[in-house]
Design an enzyme around this catalytic site. Structure first.
Site, PDB file in Angstrom:
ATOM      1  N   ASN A  14       0.418 -56.968 -43.848  1.00 16.81           N
ATOM      2  CA  ASN A  14       0.757 -55.561 -44.084  1.00 16.81           C
ATOM      3  C   ASN A  14       1.405 -55.121 -42.771  1.00 16.81           C
ATOM      4  O   ASN A  14       0.728 -54.983 -41.758  1.00 16.81           O
ATOM      5  CB  ASN A  14      -0.527 -54.796 -44.365  1.00 16.81           C
ATOM      6  CG  ASN A  14      -0.342 -53.407 -44.920  1.00 16.81           C
ATOM      7  OD1 ASN A  14      -1.297 -52.655 -44.996  1.00 16.81           O
ATOM      8  ND2 ASN A  14       0.854 -53.022 -45.331  1.00 16.81           N
ATOM      9  N   CYS A  82      -4.921 -45.583 -42.983  1.00 19.70           N
ATOM     10  CA  CYS A  82      -4.429 -46.937 -43.238  1.00 19.70           C
ATOM     11  C   CYS A  82      -5.306 -47.902 -42.453  1.00 19.70           C
ATOM     12  O   CYS A  82      -5.277 -47.907 -41.220  1.00 19.70           O
ATOM     13  CB  CYS A  82      -2.967 -47.066 -42.812  1.00 19.70           C
ATOM     14  SG  CYS A  82      -2.283 -48.725 -43.045  1.00 19.70           S
ATOM     15  N   GLY A  83      -6.091 -48.697 -43.157  1.00 17.50           N
ATOM     16  CA  GLY A  83      -7.039 -49.594 -42.501  1.00 17.50           C
ATOM     17  C   GLY A  83      -6.380 -50.706 -41.723  1.00 17.50           C
ATOM     18  O   GLY A  83      -6.753 -50.995 -40.573  1.00 17.50           O
ATOM     19  N   ASN A 155      -8.197 -41.545 -48.289  1.00 18.04           N
ATOM     20  CA  ASN A 155      -7.004 -41.488 -49.137  1.00 18.04           C
ATOM     21  C   ASN A 155      -7.411 -41.961 -50.535  1.00 18.04           C
ATOM     22  O   ASN A 155      -8.459 -42.580 -50.719  1.00 18.04           O
ATOM     23  CB  ASN A 155      -5.851 -42.309 -48.546  1.00 18.04           C
ATOM     24  CG  ASN A 155      -6.191 -43.779 -48.382  1.00 18.04           C
ATOM     25  OD1 ASN A 155      -7.329 -44.194 -48.546  1.00 18.04           O
ATOM     26  ND2 ASN A 155      -5.207 -44.590 -48.046  1.00 18.04           N
ATOM     27  N   ASN A 189      -3.189 -45.221 -54.360  1.00 22.65           N
ATOM     28  CA  ASN A 189      -3.054 -46.668 -54.257  1.00 22.65           C
ATOM     29  C   ASN A 189      -3.841 -47.273 -55.416  1.00 22.65           C
ATOM     30  O   ASN A 189      -4.953 -46.824 -55.714  1.00 22.65           O
ATOM     31  CB  ASN A 189      -3.631 -47.181 -52.937  1.00 22.65           C
ATOM     32  CG  ASN A 189      -2.921 -46.609 -51.728  1.00 22.65           C
ATOM     33  OD1 ASN A 189      -1.757 -46.226 -51.812  1.00 22.65           O
ATOM     34  ND2 ASN A 189      -3.621 -46.536 -50.614  1.00 22.65           N
ATOM     35  N   GLU A 207       0.804 -49.908 -53.312  1.00 16.48           N
ATOM     36  CA  GLU A 207       0.532 -48.805 -52.401  1.00 16.48           C
ATOM     37  C   GLU A 207       1.435 -47.613 -52.666  1.00 16.48           C
ATOM     38  O   GLU A 207       2.646 -47.768 -52.825  1.00 16.48           O
ATOM     39  CB  GLU A 207       0.707 -49.249 -50.948  1.00 16.48           C
ATOM     40  CG  GLU A 207      -0.418 -50.101 -50.432  1.00 16.48           C
ATOM     41  CD  GLU A 207      -0.445 -50.125 -48.913  1.00 16.48           C
ATOM     42  OE1 GLU A 207      -0.562 -49.032 -48.311  1.00 16.48           O
ATOM     43  OE2 GLU A 207      -0.351 -51.215 -48.340  1.00 16.48           O
ATOM     44  N   ARG A 208       0.842 -46.457 -52.671  1.00 19.28           N
ATOM     45  CA  ARG A 208       1.573 -45.202 -52.773  1.00 19.28           C
ATOM     46  C   ARG A 208       2.610 -45.109 -51.657  1.00 19.28           C
ATOM     47  O   ARG A 208       2.314 -45.300 -50.495  1.00 19.28           O
ATOM     48  CB  ARG A 208       0.569 -44.048 -52.662  1.00 19.28           C
ATOM     49  CG  ARG A 208       1.155 -42.653 -52.621  1.00 19.28           C
ATOM     50  CD  ARG A 208       0.077 -41.607 -52.416  1.00 19.28           C
ATOM     51  NE  ARG A 208      -0.661 -41.775 -51.174  1.00 19.28           N
ATOM     52  CZ  ARG A 208      -1.488 -40.873 -50.658  1.00 19.28           C
ATOM     53  NH1 ARG A 208      -1.708 -39.736 -51.293  1.00 19.28           N
ATOM     54  NH2 ARG A 208      -2.125 -41.091 -49.533  1.00 19.28           N
ATOM     55  N   CYS A 216      -3.849 -54.185 -48.084  1.00 20.05           N
ATOM     56  CA  CYS A 216      -4.087 -52.752 -47.884  1.00 20.05           C
ATOM     57  C   CYS A 216      -5.534 -52.591 -47.436  1.00 20.05           C
ATOM     58  O   CYS A 216      -6.460 -52.874 -48.203  1.00 20.05           O
ATOM     59  CB  CYS A 216      -3.836 -51.973 -49.173  1.00 20.05           C
ATOM     60  SG  CYS A 216      -4.304 -50.226 -49.107  1.00 20.05           S
ATOM     61  N   THR A 218      -7.459 -49.900 -46.613  1.00 20.92           N
ATOM     62  CA  THR A 218      -8.276 -48.930 -47.340  1.00 20.92           C
ATOM     63  C   THR A 218      -8.502 -49.392 -48.775  1.00 20.92           C
ATOM     64  O   THR A 218      -9.549 -49.125 -49.364  1.00 20.92           O
ATOM     65  CB  THR A 218      -7.622 -47.537 -47.341  1.00 20.92           C
ATOM     66  OG1 THR A 218      -6.285 -47.632 -47.843  1.00 20.92           O
ATOM     67  CG2 THR A 218      -7.609 -46.942 -45.944  1.00 20.92           C
TER      68      THR A 218
END
Length: 271
Positions: A14, A82-83, A155, A189, A207-208, A216, A218
């Site tokens: 990512n 965002c993790g 989120n 998401n 993902e949005r 991703c 999160t």
């Protein structure tokens, strides 16, 4: 023509562009972000991480001396959390000696998150609570539809458990939708997960503001929380994504995400 220095990094593939802006001098216009993130005419990334002091962020009311993760999706939209980005952000702070220890706090739009260097150089980050809602949501993808679990990790997420469908055959090019539309008025998401064994999941995500990504953070936390709510599993949850492997632990009402974070280079971008 303007010139910007940047770093590039990723967490389980990512990937992110990192802009150092200690004094909040950059104006983060959506079009500027789109151009940078374009994989054909720009640098290419899933999003942009601006490194700025919290005191320079409008509306921040906490400790202004903290570094603030100012995160934007590839389409220029703002994301709350965002993790994977948080781990890459932390790795950048460590590499550039912007922090003086391997354990520190980072300000985000979802609140303050604690970061620490974990085993084998992995980075572990607090993610706050992962709240599983008791709300009926249906996810649609082409001619298929599934019930989904609504999860908030700072989120919004919709988690789909796949029972018989092949996770790797899903066609996520056009992106899923959901009903009722009011469940996610600002988008979400969407994670598709398969249970591989006790405490072990495989996941793909749309993902949005980006599209399908290799990982991703999160979304991994949301999937682990949905799995725990469904099965009663109490231990850590290991999640395999196309870009690698991550682990989630839960304690004292919060989730903690652990995984790799790598800075792969630096350069200049002219626009």
């Amino acid at each position: 023509m303007r010139r910007f220095s940047f770093h590039k990094g990723h967490g389980t593939k990512n990937d992110f562009i990192i802009l150092d802006d200690s004094y909040g001098m950059h104006e983060m216009h959506p079009e500027f972000i789109k151009v940078m993130c374009d994989r054909h005419s720009g640098i290419g990334a899933d999003g942009v991480l601006r490194v700025v002091r919290a005191s320079s962020v409008r509306g921040w009311e906490g400790d202004g001396s903290l570094w603030f993760m100012d995160y934007y999706n590839a389409d220029g939209s703002i994301a709350e959390m965002c993790g994977n980005g948080l781990r890459v952000f932390a790795r950048h702070l460590i590499n550039e000696q912007l922090v003086d220890s391997g354990e520190f706090e980072v300000a985000t739009r979802a609140g303050v998150r604690r970061v620490e260097v974990a085993r084998h150089g992995l980075i572990s980050t607090s993610m706050g609570p992962a709240t599983v809602a008791e709300e009926d949501v249906t996810v649609h993808l082409g001619r298929h539809e599934w019930p989904a679990v609504k999860v908030d990790v700072g989120n919004p997420h919709a988690v789909v458990f796949l029972e018989e469908e092949d996770l790797h055959r899903l066609r996520l090019h056009d992106g899923p939708t959901w009903s009722p539309a009011s469940a996610f008025p600002e988008g979400a998401n969407v994670e598709f997960i398969r249970i591989d064994g006790p405490g072990k999941l495989s996941m793909r995500v749309f993902e949005r503001g980006v599209g399908e990504t290799q990982s991703c953070g999160t979304g991994v936390v949301a999937s682990a929380a949905a799995y725990r709510a469904r099965t009663g599993h109490e231990g850590s949850v290991d999640v395999s994504v196309p870009g690698g492997d991550l682990s989630v632990d839960f304690a004292a009402g919060e989730a903690r995400l652990t995984g790799p974070a790598v800075i792969i280079g630096r350069g200049e971008f002219w626009i």
